[in-house]
Design a protein around this motif. Structure first.
Motif, PDB file in Angstrom:
ATOM      1  N   ALA A 124       0.856  -1.189   0.000  1.00  0.00           N
ATOM      2  CA  ALA A 124       0.000   0.000   0.000  1.00  0.00           C
ATOM      3  C   ALA A 124       0.889   1.236   0.000  1.00  0.00           C
ATOM      4  N   VAL A 125       0.978   1.889  -1.158  1.00  0.00           N
ATOM      5  CA  VAL A 125       1.953   2.971  -1.307  1.00  0.00           C
ATOM      6  C   VAL A 125       1.365   4.225  -1.959  1.00  0.00           C
ATOM      7  N   THR A 126       0.103   4.549  -1.618  1.00  0.00           N
ATOM      8  CA  THR A 126      -0.442   5.828  -2.090  1.00  0.00           C
ATOM      9  C   THR A 126       0.214   6.939  -1.267  1.00  0.00           C
ATOM     10  N   GLU A 127      -0.108   8.175  -1.597  1.00  0.00           N
ATOM     11  CA  GLU A 127       0.455   9.315  -0.862  1.00  0.00           C
ATOM     12  C   GLU A 127      -0.191   9.500   0.514  1.00  0.00           C
ATOM     13  N   LYS A 128      -1.299   8.774   0.747  1.00  0.00           N
ATOM     14  CA  LYS A 128      -2.056   9.008   1.985  1.00  0.00           C
ATOM     15  C   LYS A 128      -1.898   7.892   3.011  1.00  0.00           C
ATOM     16  N   ASP A 129      -1.366   8.239   4.172  1.00  0.00           N
ATOM     17  CA  ASP A 129      -1.185   7.270   5.262  1.00  0.00           C
ATOM     18  C   ASP A 129      -2.483   6.553   5.602  1.00  0.00           C
ATOM     19  N   THR A 130      -3.563   7.314   5.766  1.00  0.00           N
ATOM     20  CA  THR A 130      -4.835   6.721   6.203  1.00  0.00           C
ATOM     21  C   THR A 130      -5.338   5.712   5.179  1.00  0.00           C
ATOM     22  N   LEU A 131      -5.231   6.061   3.904  1.00  0.00           N
ATOM     23  CA  LEU A 131      -5.668   5.151   2.848  1.00  0.00           C
ATOM     24  C   LEU A 131      -4.792   3.889   2.829  1.00  0.00           C
ATOM     25  N   ASN A 132      -3.486   4.064   2.967  1.00  0.00           N
ATOM     26  CA  ASN A 132      -2.585   2.909   2.975  1.00  0.00           C
ATOM     27  C   ASN A 132      -2.909   1.952   4.123  1.00  0.00           C
ATOM     28  N   LEU A 133      -3.161   2.534   5.294  1.00  0.00           N
ATOM     29  CA  LEU A 133      -3.430   1.695   6.462  1.00  0.00           C
ATOM     30  C   LEU A 133      -4.792   1.012   6.347  1.00  0.00           C
ATOM     31  N   MET A 134      -5.765   1.726   5.756  1.00  0.00           N
ATOM     32  CA  MET A 134      -7.094   1.140   5.566  1.00  0.00           C
ATOM     33  C   MET A 134      -7.009  -0.048   4.597  1.00  0.00           C
ATOM     34  N   VAL A 135      -6.363   0.148   3.468  1.00  0.00           N
ATOM     35  CA  VAL A 135      -6.222  -0.915   2.466  1.00  0.00           C
ATOM     36  C   VAL A 135      -5.425  -2.091   3.051  1.00  0.00           C
ATOM     37  N   ALA A 136      -4.400  -1.782   3.827  1.00  0.00           N
ATOM     38  CA  ALA A 136      -3.577  -2.829   4.436  1.00  0.00           C
ATOM     39  C   ALA A 136      -4.407  -3.683   5.392  1.00  0.00           C
ATOM     40  N   GLN A 137      -5.248  -3.026   6.176  1.00  0.00           N
ATOM     41  CA  GLN A 137      -6.089  -3.764   7.124  1.00  0.00           C
ATOM     42  C   GLN A 137      -7.087  -4.666   6.402  1.00  0.00           C
ATOM     43  N   VAL A 138      -7.693  -4.139   5.345  1.00  0.00           N
ATOM     44  CA  VAL A 138      -8.639  -4.921   4.543  1.00  0.00           C
ATOM     45  C   VAL A 138      -7.928  -6.131   3.928  1.00  0.00           C
ATOM     46  N   ALA A 139      -6.733  -5.903   3.409  1.00  0.00           N
ATOM     47  CA  ALA A 139      -5.958  -6.987   2.787  1.00  0.00           C
ATOM     48  C   ALA A 139      -5.659  -8.082   3.802  1.00  0.00           C
ATOM     49  N   LYS A 140      -5.317  -7.664   5.013  1.00  0.00           N
ATOM     50  CA  LYS A 140      -4.933  -8.625   6.058  1.00  0.00           C
ATOM     51  C   LYS A 140      -6.155  -9.360   6.610  1.00  0.00           C
ATOM     52  N   THR A 141      -7.190  -8.603   6.959  1.00  0.00           N
ATOM     53  CA  THR A 141      -8.314  -9.209   7.677  1.00  0.00           C
ATOM     54  C   THR A 141      -9.357  -9.843   6.753  1.00  0.00           C
ATOM     55  N   ILE A 142      -9.659  -9.221   5.632  1.00  0.00           N
ATOM     56  CA  ILE A 142     -10.716  -9.756   4.756  1.00  0.00           C
ATOM     57  C   ILE A 142     -10.159 -10.672   3.678  1.00  0.00           C
ATOM     58  N   PHE A 143      -9.026 -10.279   3.083  1.00  0.00           N
ATOM     59  CA  PHE A 143      -8.479 -11.092   1.998  1.00  0.00           C
ATOM     60  C   PHE A 143      -7.382 -12.065   2.458  1.00  0.00           C
ATOM     61  N   ALA A 144      -7.010 -11.957   3.746  1.00  0.00           N
ATOM     62  CA  ALA A 144      -6.003 -12.858   4.333  1.00  0.00           C
ATOM     63  C   ALA A 144      -4.726 -12.943   3.491  1.00  0.00           C
ATOM     64  N   VAL A 145      -4.264 -11.798   3.037  1.00  0.00           N
ATOM     65  CA  VAL A 145      -3.019 -11.754   2.250  1.00  0.00           C
ATOM     66  C   VAL A 145      -1.836 -12.030   3.197  1.00  0.00           C
ATOM     67  N   PRO A 146      -0.973 -12.980   2.851  1.00  0.00           N
ATOM     68  CA  PRO A 146       0.114 -13.369   3.761  1.00  0.00           C
ATOM     69  C   PRO A 146       1.062 -12.212   4.135  1.00  0.00           C
ATOM     70  N   GLN A 147       1.461 -11.434   3.134  1.00  0.00           N
ATOM     71  CA  GLN A 147       2.416 -10.359   3.421  1.00  0.00           C
ATOM     72  C   GLN A 147       1.819  -9.004   3.050  1.00  0.00           C
ATOM     73  N   VAL A 148       1.740  -8.114   4.034  1.00  0.00           N
ATOM     74  CA  VAL A 148       1.147  -6.796   3.807  1.00  0.00           C
ATOM     75  C   VAL A 148       2.109  -5.719   4.306  1.00  0.00           C
ATOM     76  N   ILE A 149       2.472  -4.814   3.404  1.00  0.00           N
ATOM     77  CA  ILE A 149       3.415  -3.754   3.769  1.00  0.00           C
ATOM     78  C   ILE A 149       2.843  -2.404   3.327  1.00  0.00           C
ATOM     79  N   ALA A 150       2.881  -1.427   4.228  1.00  0.00           N
ATOM     80  CA  ALA A 150       2.325  -0.110   3.922  1.00  0.00           C
ATOM     81  C   ALA A 150       3.350   0.987   4.128  1.00  0.00           C
ATOM     82  N   ARG A 151       3.352   1.943   3.205  1.00  0.00           N
ATOM     83  CA  ARG A 151       4.170   3.148   3.434  1.00  0.00           C
ATOM     84  C   ARG A 151       3.389   4.072   4.362  1.00  0.00           C
TER      85      ARG A 151
END
Lengths: 146, 146
Positions: free
Chosen positions: A80-107
């Motif tokens: 998750a590497v958009t310019e917005k911290d909040t958006l990156n963290l939101m997408v990262a959480q969705v990826a981890k909790t809903i899509f169960a993506v093994p590796q999630v990294i956010a700027r």
């Protein structure tokens, strides 16, 4: 919109095709990874290098349908590497909790909540901390200070 | 405006008191360096840590008088870390060519002109390149890719 149909397991989904996203997409694609890059602005894909062989998805990454279309459910990694911290963290959480993506990294520019996100399984990378460390290294290296 | 009168040789002048500038100013000051930080917005100094013992100069760093007031003529080091690449490079060039500051380092988001500036004696640090490298390191470390 170009449809990344038939994603095989192991793809890397990148949200945000700014300077960093485009650089990562280009390098990972070049080194053989299957890459899907998402941006709400299709013009951003112009930053990708000419030989980029991954997929481009135009859409808003807060919409689960967009993430699904990008093959996130089968992805090995989400960046998750958009310019917005909040958006990156939101997408990262969705990826981890809903899509169960093994590796999630956010700027995340603001490293304040780094520890909290690490607990959620989200690795955060702060350009500010990295850059500060590099400045201090160069100052010390060149002048023997601080 | 607080006047940094009587700068002794060896001070570090920091242009831009955003997240990075404030972090560098705070750490360098804490480790014993004499620090002067310049920002056009005096509100930015709120980002400095409570114990910051350096000087604050409110003003526009493109004005030579402001740089002179910050003691740039006697400084050992200039760090240009505003949010704007063009401003950082402009201030860095002035520091190098007019004030003959021994060590000049600029944050530059776009690394395109890195080589050119290095020839002018200006060390540039690109958060984008540093961050991309860190992402690739973490991806590789955690998953054995790319």
């Amino acid at each position: 919109m170009k449809r990344p149909a038939g994603q095989h397991p192991g793809s890397i989904v990148i949200v945000g095709c700014g300077r960093l996203g485009a650089m990562l997409a280009s390098r990972l694609s070049r080194s053989g990874s299957r890459v899907v890059v998402i941006d709400h602005d299709s013009g951003a894909f112009a930053l990708l290098e000419a030989g980029f062989s991954g997929f481009r998805v135009t859409g808003d990454a807060v919409e689960h349908d967009v993430l699904r279309e990008a093959g996130l459910a089968e992805a090995a990694c989400l960046l998750a590497v958009t310019e917005k911290d909040t958006l990156n963290l939101m997408v990262a959480q969705v990826a981890k909790t809903i899509f169960a993506v093994p590796q999630v990294i956010a700027r995340v520019y603001d490293p304040t909540f780094e520890a909290l996100y690490r607990k959620l399984g989200i690795h955060t990378i702060s350009p500010t901390s990295l850059t500060a460390r590099e400045f201090l290294r160069v100052i010390e290296q060149e002048s023997g200070r601080p």
